[in-house]
Motif scaffolding. Structure first.
Motif, PDB file in Angstrom:
ATOM      1  N   UNK A 161      -4.095   2.328  -0.476  1.00 55.50           N
ATOM      2  CA  UNK A 161      -3.522   3.415   0.323  1.00 55.50           C
ATOM      3  C   UNK A 161      -3.740   3.140   1.804  1.00 55.50           C
ATOM      4  N   UNK A 162      -2.838   3.664   2.631  1.00 51.55           N
ATOM      5  CA  UNK A 162      -3.059   3.635   4.070  1.00 51.55           C
ATOM      6  C   UNK A 162      -2.489   4.901   4.702  1.00 51.55           C
ATOM      7  N   UNK A 163      -3.212   5.427   5.665  1.00 44.97           N
ATOM      8  CA  UNK A 163      -2.757   6.604   6.402  1.00 44.97           C
ATOM      9  C   UNK A 163      -1.818   6.147   7.506  1.00 44.97           C
ATOM     10  N   UNK A 164      -0.597   6.689   7.525  1.00 46.83           N
ATOM     11  CA  UNK A 164       0.377   6.277   8.536  1.00 46.83           C
ATOM     12  C   UNK A 164       0.474   7.286   9.678  1.00 46.83           C
ATOM     13  N   UNK A 165      -0.160   8.446   9.525  1.00 48.45           N
ATOM     14  CA  UNK A 165      -0.124   9.429  10.598  1.00 48.45           C
ATOM     15  C   UNK A 165      -0.812  10.724  10.216  1.00 48.45           C
TER      16      UNK A 165
ATOM     17  N   UNK B 217       0.829  -1.199   0.000  1.00 44.52           N
ATOM     18  CA  UNK B 217       0.000   0.000   0.000  1.00 44.52           C
ATOM     19  C   UNK B 217       0.866   1.252   0.000  1.00 44.52           C
ATOM     20  N   UNK B 218       0.369   2.280  -0.636  1.00 42.16           N
ATOM     21  CA  UNK B 218       1.045   3.581  -0.626  1.00 42.16           C
ATOM     22  C   UNK B 218       0.792   4.246   0.723  1.00 42.16           C
ATOM     23  N   UNK B 219       1.853   4.649   1.403  1.00 42.44           N
ATOM     24  CA  UNK B 219       1.742   5.219   2.742  1.00 42.44           C
ATOM     25  C   UNK B 219       1.582   6.732   2.661  1.00 42.44           C
ATOM     26  N   UNK B 220       0.546   7.229   3.341  1.00 37.40           N
ATOM     27  CA  UNK B 220       0.185   8.642   3.259  1.00 37.40           C
ATOM     28  C   UNK B 220       0.279   9.291   4.636  1.00 37.40           C
ATOM     29  N   UNK B 221       0.930  10.435   4.690  1.00 34.86           N
ATOM     30  CA  UNK B 221       0.962  11.255   5.905  1.00 34.86           C
ATOM     31  C   UNK B 221       0.112  12.497   5.660  1.00 34.86           C
ATOM     32  N   UNK B 222      -0.852  12.729   6.536  1.00 39.94           N
ATOM     33  CA  UNK B 222      -1.705  13.916   6.440  1.00 39.94           C
ATOM     34  C   UNK B 222      -1.112  15.007   7.323  1.00 39.94           C
TER      35      UNK B 222
END
Length: 238
Positions: free
Chosen positions: A32-36, A6-11
């Motif tokens: 996709x996954x939110x990592x933080x 999955x593509x790791x996304x930081x918001x």
């Protein structure tokens, strides 16, 4: 071929309500996954260094920083991270600065899910193609470089034309022009097209003339009762 992760996304967003909405949007998109979630500069720097995400969703204005400054810093990281700006900032000089630094996309709040999804899916295709090229250790062709430069890998529409879009021609606006022209059979003037898509007459004419050069539309002269004849643009029959 190995299965891609999955593509790791930081918001990076100081309004937690908006950050949560973005997180929920991400959860609806496969791959996709939110990592933080970082709400200030220190958190953003820490998460970037520790998590090394693939993609940042970044606002511009924070109480303790300017998101564009953080954008510049990310471009100097050892691991290349991509950035999508999601902000209420509409000043043209800010948009130009973000583009010149190298954002993948720039979305203006409030962002609807369909526009959000369109951006992330397009990024996913771009990211996976880069991973594939790296894994295969390929020397890229000119065509591959051209596609990567305009963030285009597959799909259809004006954004994926074979010819490289010239400076000043945005694929989304180009689609809007085609949609407006496709609604009528008799053709429209540049002035009418401008009103329909919310741009100046000069801008509309630039897009119309580009489509003419690509042989996607045609133009005729319409003679009124007074004044000079006007060019009327119409879609070509498939």
């Amino acid at each position: 071929m190995k299965k891609s992760r999955d593509i790791e996304v930081l918001i990076v967003e100081d309004d937690l309500r908006i950050a949560e909405i973005q997180k929920r949007f991400i959860e609806k998109i496969e791959g996709f996954q939110t990592v933080g979630i970082a709400v200030n500069y220190e958190e953003a720097k820490t998460y970037i260094e520790l998590l090394q995400p693939d993609l940042l969703l970044l606002d511009v204005y924070f109480p303790d920083m300017n998101g564009l400054d953080l954008l510049k810093e990310t471009k100097q990281q050892v691991k290349q991270m991509d950035v999508i700006m999601i902000t209420a900032t509409k000043e043209i000089h800010k948009v130009q600065e973000a583009i010149s630094i190298g954002v993948f996309d720039y979305m203006i709040k409030p962002v609807v899910f369909e526009r959000f999804k369109q951006s992330l899916v397009r990024y996913q295709e771009y990211h996976l193609k880069l991973v594939e090229l790296h894994d295969e250790n390929l020397h890229v062709t000119q065509q591959q470089v051209d596609k990567l430069l305009r963030k285009e890998v597959s799909g259809s529409g004006a954004a994926n034309d074979k010819s490289y879009l010239p400076k000043g021609i945005d694929p989304l606006t180009l689609d809007k022009v085609l949609i407006v022209l496709g609604k009528v059979d008799c053709g429209l003037t540049a002035e009418v097209v401008a009103k329909e898509i919310g741009v100046s007459r000069t801008t509309a004419r630039r897009y119309l003339e580009h489509l003419m050069s690509e042989e996607k539309i045609a133009a005729d002269l319409a003679y009124g009762t007074v004044g000079r004849p006007e060019r009327v643009y119409r879609c070509l029959t498939p």
